[in-house]
Design a protein around this motif. Structure first.
Motif, PDB file in Angstrom:
ATOM      1  N   GLU A 179      -1.331   2.643   0.473  1.00  0.00           N
ATOM      2  CA  GLU A 179      -0.154   1.988  -0.103  1.00  0.00           C
ATOM      3  C   GLU A 179      -0.441   1.518  -1.521  1.00  0.00           C
ATOM      4  OE1 GLU A 179       3.079   1.621   0.783  1.00  0.00           O
ATOM      5  OE2 GLU A 179       2.497   3.113   2.275  1.00  0.00           O
ATOM      6  N   ARG A 222       1.485   2.864  -4.924  1.00  0.00           N
ATOM      7  CA  ARG A 222       2.105   2.004  -5.942  1.00  0.00           C
ATOM      8  C   ARG A 222       1.595   2.369  -7.340  1.00  0.00           C
ATOM      9  NH1 ARG A 222       1.575  -2.159  -1.907  1.00  0.00           N
ATOM     10  NH2 ARG A 222      -0.490  -2.711  -2.721  1.00  0.00           N
ATOM     11  N   ASN A 264      14.653  -1.405  -8.476  1.00  0.00           N
ATOM     12  CA  ASN A 264      14.372  -0.866  -7.134  1.00  0.00           C
ATOM     13  C   ASN A 264      15.004   0.512  -6.911  1.00  0.00           C
ATOM     14  OD1 ASN A 264      13.062  -1.011  -4.685  1.00  0.00           O
ATOM     15  ND2 ASN A 264      14.807  -1.943  -3.637  1.00  0.00           N
ATOM     16  N   ALA A 319       5.209   5.692  -3.686  1.00  0.00           N
ATOM     17  CA  ALA A 319       5.952   4.633  -3.005  1.00  0.00           C
ATOM     18  C   ALA A 319       7.339   5.151  -2.622  1.00  0.00           C
ATOM     19  CB  ALA A 319       6.061   3.415  -3.925  1.00  0.00           C
ATOM     20  N   ARG A 320       8.013   4.400  -1.732  1.00  0.00           N
ATOM     21  CA  ARG A 320       9.345   4.810  -1.309  1.00  0.00           C
ATOM     22  C   ARG A 320      10.414   4.427  -2.319  1.00  0.00           C
ATOM     23  NH1 ARG A 320       6.104   4.158   2.778  1.00  0.00           N
ATOM     24  NH2 ARG A 320       5.922   1.918   2.399  1.00  0.00           N
ATOM     25  N   ASP A 375       8.670  -1.261  -4.563  1.00  0.00           N
ATOM     26  CA  ASP A 375       7.400  -1.379  -3.845  1.00  0.00           C
ATOM     27  C   ASP A 375       6.221  -1.550  -4.795  1.00  0.00           C
ATOM     28  OD1 ASP A 375       8.886  -0.970  -1.603  1.00  0.00           O
ATOM     29  OD2 ASP A 375       8.180   1.074  -1.227  1.00  0.00           O
TER      30      ASP A 375
END
Length: 907
Positions: free
Chosen positions: A583, A587, A648, A695-696, A700
């Motif tokens: 993760e 990022r 975002n 990242a999604r 994130d």
């Protein structure tokens, strides 16, 4: 050998000449463009930039437009490969180099032939005061069906007043230039300068002597006026260009040779300093009648520059490509040092001298000085471990060849010298030629090819030949399927196990193992993103995965250690990626895309990615840019990235054809190789091709914070940054440091800068007081100076004084020496000495009226040797230092004999 026929009205140093050239053309409407990189970014046909026009190639061909139509530059160039290979001429020749600077002026469809000729003539004969009697000009005389350039000849005649004896026609090989087999081309005009006392146009065309005497080309003017195209029948057609252009090139080293009145480029200021550096390490004198030693010293001087500039641009010595060219150059210089009797690493010290001499013009030399020195020293240490054994092998082979009455070293032996002892082939050529032998190049090539066949997978050093191909053959689909874009765990059959470089069926606890599975969620290191870590578990064992690699196309290898039990080929395994680590890596990888976008918004579209490293703790991003970023630019880049994270944006992935990705404006990395089908990532305004994990959504990423920005080469900058928890930790660490600093200064973090500024003001005031006190201490007031002046002696009509000072600051020593010299009058020589940090310092000044008889640099050298050091400088001022401070008084006393001897020599 020194020859000074010119009375110059300007500073004659190479740096001053570079500025005079660029300044002249700036005054005539040219944009001064910084040197392009030695490693061309837009021309895969070139290993190194070899001419000033390389960075403008797309402008000349119309593929690129710039906001100017006139340009001037001083371009770093290297000629070691291809048809421009001057390596073997370096050393014996007075004018050839592997590295050189090419001065140039360029017109992109603006002025043409007449203006270019007028510019060149005015700069040479007026700005630089070069006598036109020492010049001849050439023009294209016509050949291979192309008409003579009569226009250029007549322009030269009008501008120079020369007759036919100084306007010389040359053919295609000398005076016609083409960018390639097809494309822009045109005739050239060259300007030649005569080196030596006798100027005879009748000897034009003869090679310069080994001393440098003769006609030397100093400037080439290329008139791009035709477009050459294939006619479909194996020939070519020529048609006029709609907008003729100008491309000129003048070697700075040759121009300096002419302006400074030297026989050899190696006697000009910068190169002579480097030659002398090599001479000092060898404890030999340059020009002392040993021609072979002089060649070695010149090779060291030239190769030190090439080494410094390539490492400053990020090229490191290695076994292939540009890296191997660098290694060849370095080892050639090291061998010449060995030949001179230098028995310890020295080349890094000469490279440091390059940084000192040329760092003002090329700041990357200073920025990467430590890297340059450490890299060169490590390479020399490695080579010195094998050089004696390699030379011993050669001596044995030479003895065998003499006994057999043969003169050719076998190719297999030459390859062994390369493969085992690190001798580049051209180095073996040189050593053999020195002993009267040659090398079987065809045999060498055959041995090299055979070695390549035995090692198909270059760069895979730990595996035996063929093991990875065999491992890949066990995968049913022909390649390992990556499933980690949308999952951190998966199951897959173990297809192959590698232990100790061999395929095995079983690996026991404690074994270092590489595992290949049919499918995997582990990302293999690629595209700047590091490989995943995690666990692979079977019914019988557990393996801790430390890294994941992609050694060859289609193969993913999990590298780890068996922690429990054992694992076997054919077992079903559970593959679990370290989710937290991934993760963090996701990022940081997504942040590099936003950073790339932001850089181009703030700096311009030229700020393209040139490399990256993405891990869980930080990201490193290299990009094209020519100067440091300002605090305001860095702040704006951070603001743009963080704004996109707060918005975002979803991070979308599409798999599509390369053509469609191009149509949709996806950013592509120049150095990357893409297939016909690509993955395109979109996050807000950023659209790039990328095969990594992300990242999604941009939210994130969290906080994005730049940690540092620095140069890593000419035209190349690097940003280090952190995101998410890493950014939070970095900010907290900074706050802690700030609080501790404020506490130490008994203030608050908010007023810390104000407190530091007040302290600095006080420190400057105290330093000024100290400087004034030291000056008074040094001179002892008027009476003190008078007492020292009274010690002066008169030698051959010259007042000579050696004085000792208690003040060690070198600037103040210079000032004190100049003060004493000026008080003694127009015919005086003063040496001032002091001790600083246990070392002797000397400053010697000569009255301007005496520099024709005495040179400060020549006078100070024997005095510097007394204190165990060396020195040099200008004719009117020189400096020196030495480690033996106890002999300072002896050196001061020796001044009088030194001047007396020089006076006798002068007569």
């Amino acid at each position: 050998m020194l020859w000074l026929p010119l009375a110059m009205s300007i500073d004659k140093t190479s740096a001053a000449l570079r500025q005079a050239f660029l300044g002249f053309f700036r005054e005539h409407g040219h944009e001064v463009v910084p040197s392009g990189s030695l490693v061309p970014a837009n021309d895969p046909t070139l290993m190194f930039a070899n001419a000033g026009m390389v960075q403008f190639k797309d402008v000349f061909t119309g593929r690129e437009r710039r906001p100017y139509v006139r340009a001037t530059s001083s371009q770093k160039c290297i000629r070691i490969s291809g048809k421009h290979n001057d390596l073997e001429a370096v050393g014996p020749s007075p004018r050839h180099h592997t590295f050189f600077e090419m001065l140039g002026n360029f017109s992109f469809g603006d002025y043409f032939k007449e203006q270019a000729i007028v510019f060149a003539w005015e700069l040479l004969t007026k700005t630089l005061d070069i006598p036109k009697e020492r010049l001849v000009c050439t023009f294209f005389k016509g050949e291979q069906g192309i008409e003579a350039d009569g226009q250029a000849r007549e322009i030269w005649r009008k501008v120079t007043g020369f007759g036919d004896d100084r306007l010389i026609g040359l053919g295609m090989s000398d005076n016609f230039w083409a960018m390639g087999d097809t494309g822009p081309c045109g005739p050239c005009s060259e300007i030649y300068y005569c080196v030596g006392d006798e100027v005879d146009p009748g000897r034009f065309g003869q090679e310069q002597t080994v001393e440098g005497i003769g006609w030397m080309e100093i400037w080439n003017l290329v008139f791009m006026q035709f477009e050459r195209a294939a006619d479909g029948n194996g020939g070519f057609t020529m048609s006029p260009l709609p907008a003729p252009s100008i491309d000129t090139g003048a070697g700075l080293e040759r121009m300096s040779c002419a302006v400074q009145g030297r026989y050899s480029n190696y006697d000009t200021d910068v190169l002579r300093e480097l030659v002398e550096a090599g001479a000092r390490f060898a404890n030999k004198q340059y020009g002392a009648s040993n021609a072979a030693d002089d060649v070695s010293m010149r090779v060291i001087a030239d190769h030190a520059r090439t080494t410094a500039f390539l490492i400053a641009e990020g090229v490191m010595p290695d076994r292939t490509g540009r890296e191997y060219v660098l290694r060849r150059v370095m080892r050639r210089a090291i061998r010449h040092g060995h030949r001179l009797g230098i028995d310890k690493p020295f080349l890094h010290r000469v490279v440091e001298r390059v940084s000192e001499l040329m760092g003002d013009a090329y700041p990357e030399l200073r920025e990467r000085r430590e890297l340059m020195a450490s890299t060169v020293e490590a390479e020399e240490v490695r080579f010195r471990q094998t050089i004696e054994r390699g030379l011993l092998l050669l001596d044995e082979r030479f003895d065998e060849l003499r006994e057999a009455d043969r003169k050719v070293l076998g190719g297999a032996d030459a390859f062994q010298l390369y493969d085992t002892y690190g001798f580049p082939l051209d180095l073996t050529d040189v050593i053999c030629a020195e002993r009267g032998f040659s090398v079987d190049h065809a045999g060498y090539d055959a041995a090299l090819e055979e070695a390549r066949k035995r090692s198909e997978f270059k760069g895979v050093e730990q595996a035996v030949e063929g093991v990875y191909r065999s491992a890949l053959a066990t995968v049913r689909e022909g390649s390992v399927r990556f499933t980690g874009y949308d999952r951190d765990a998966d199951e897959g059959k173990i297809s192959a196990l590698i232990v100790g470089g061999a395929l095995v069926d079983r690996a026991e606890a404690g074994a270092e193992v590489s595992i290949v599975t049919e499918r995997t969620p582990f990302y293999g290191a690629a595209g700047g993103q590091i490989g995943d870590q995690g666990l692979i578990v079977t019914d019988t064992g557990k393996v801790r995965i430390a890294d994941t690699e992609k050694p060859i196309t289609g193969l993913v290898v999990h590298v780890g250690r068996v922690e429990e039990g054992s694992i076997e080929r054919g077992q079903l395994a559970r593959l679990e990626v370290d989710g937290a680590r991934r993760e963090s890596t996701r990022r940081n990888h997504s942040a590099t895309h936003l950073l790339h976008w932001a850089l181009r918004q703030v700096l311009g579209q030229h700020a393209q990615q040139k490399g990256s490293l993405v891990g869980p703790d930080r990201l490193r991003f290299d990009f094209a840019h020519t100067k440091p970023l300002s605090p305001e630019q860095l702040a704006e880049i951070e603001r743009l990235v963080n704004a996109r994270t707060l918005e975002n944006h979803p991070i979308r992935t599409e798999v599509l054809s390369m053509q469609e990705a191009r149509t949709r404006g996806a950013t592509m990395i120049f150095e990357e190789k893409y297939g016909d089908v690509v993955r395109m990532l979109s996050m807000g305004d950023s659209v790039e091709l990328c095969g990594g994990t992300h990242a999604r959504s941009t939210g994130d990423i969290g906080l994005f914070k730049i940690v540092s920005e620095q140069g890593v080469g000419a035209g190349l900058r690097r940003i280090l940054a952190v995101t998410g928890e890493g950014a939070l930790g970095y900010v907290q660490e900074l706050e802690g440091t700030l609080s501790r600093a404020a506490e130490a200064l008994k203030t608050s973090p908010q007023t810390l800068s104000e407190r530091i500024e007040k302290m600095l003001q006080r420190e400057r005031a105290l330093e000024k007081q100290i400087s004034e006190l030291e000056r008074k201490l040094m001179t002892g007031g008027t009476s003190g100076i008078d007492a020292q002046l009274a010690q002066a002696r008169e030698i051959s009509g010259v007042k000579v004084l050696g004085a000792k000072s208690e003040v060690s600051d070198r600037a103040q020593l210079r000032e004190f020496s100049e003060t004493l010299r000026d008080r003694l009058g127009d015919s005086s020589i003063v040496l001032v000495g002091a001790v600083a940090d246990g070392k002797a310092q000397l400053v010697l000044t000569v009255s301007k009226a005496l520099v024709g008889r005495y040179k400060a640099g020549e006078l100070i050298r024997p005095l510097a040797q007394i204190v165990g050091g060396s020195g040099g400088g200008r004719p009117d001022m020189a400096q020196a230092g030495g480690t033996d401070a106890d002999k300072l008084d002896q050196a001061l006393a020796a001044l009088y004999d030194t001047v007396a001897q020089a006076s006798g020599a002068v007569g």
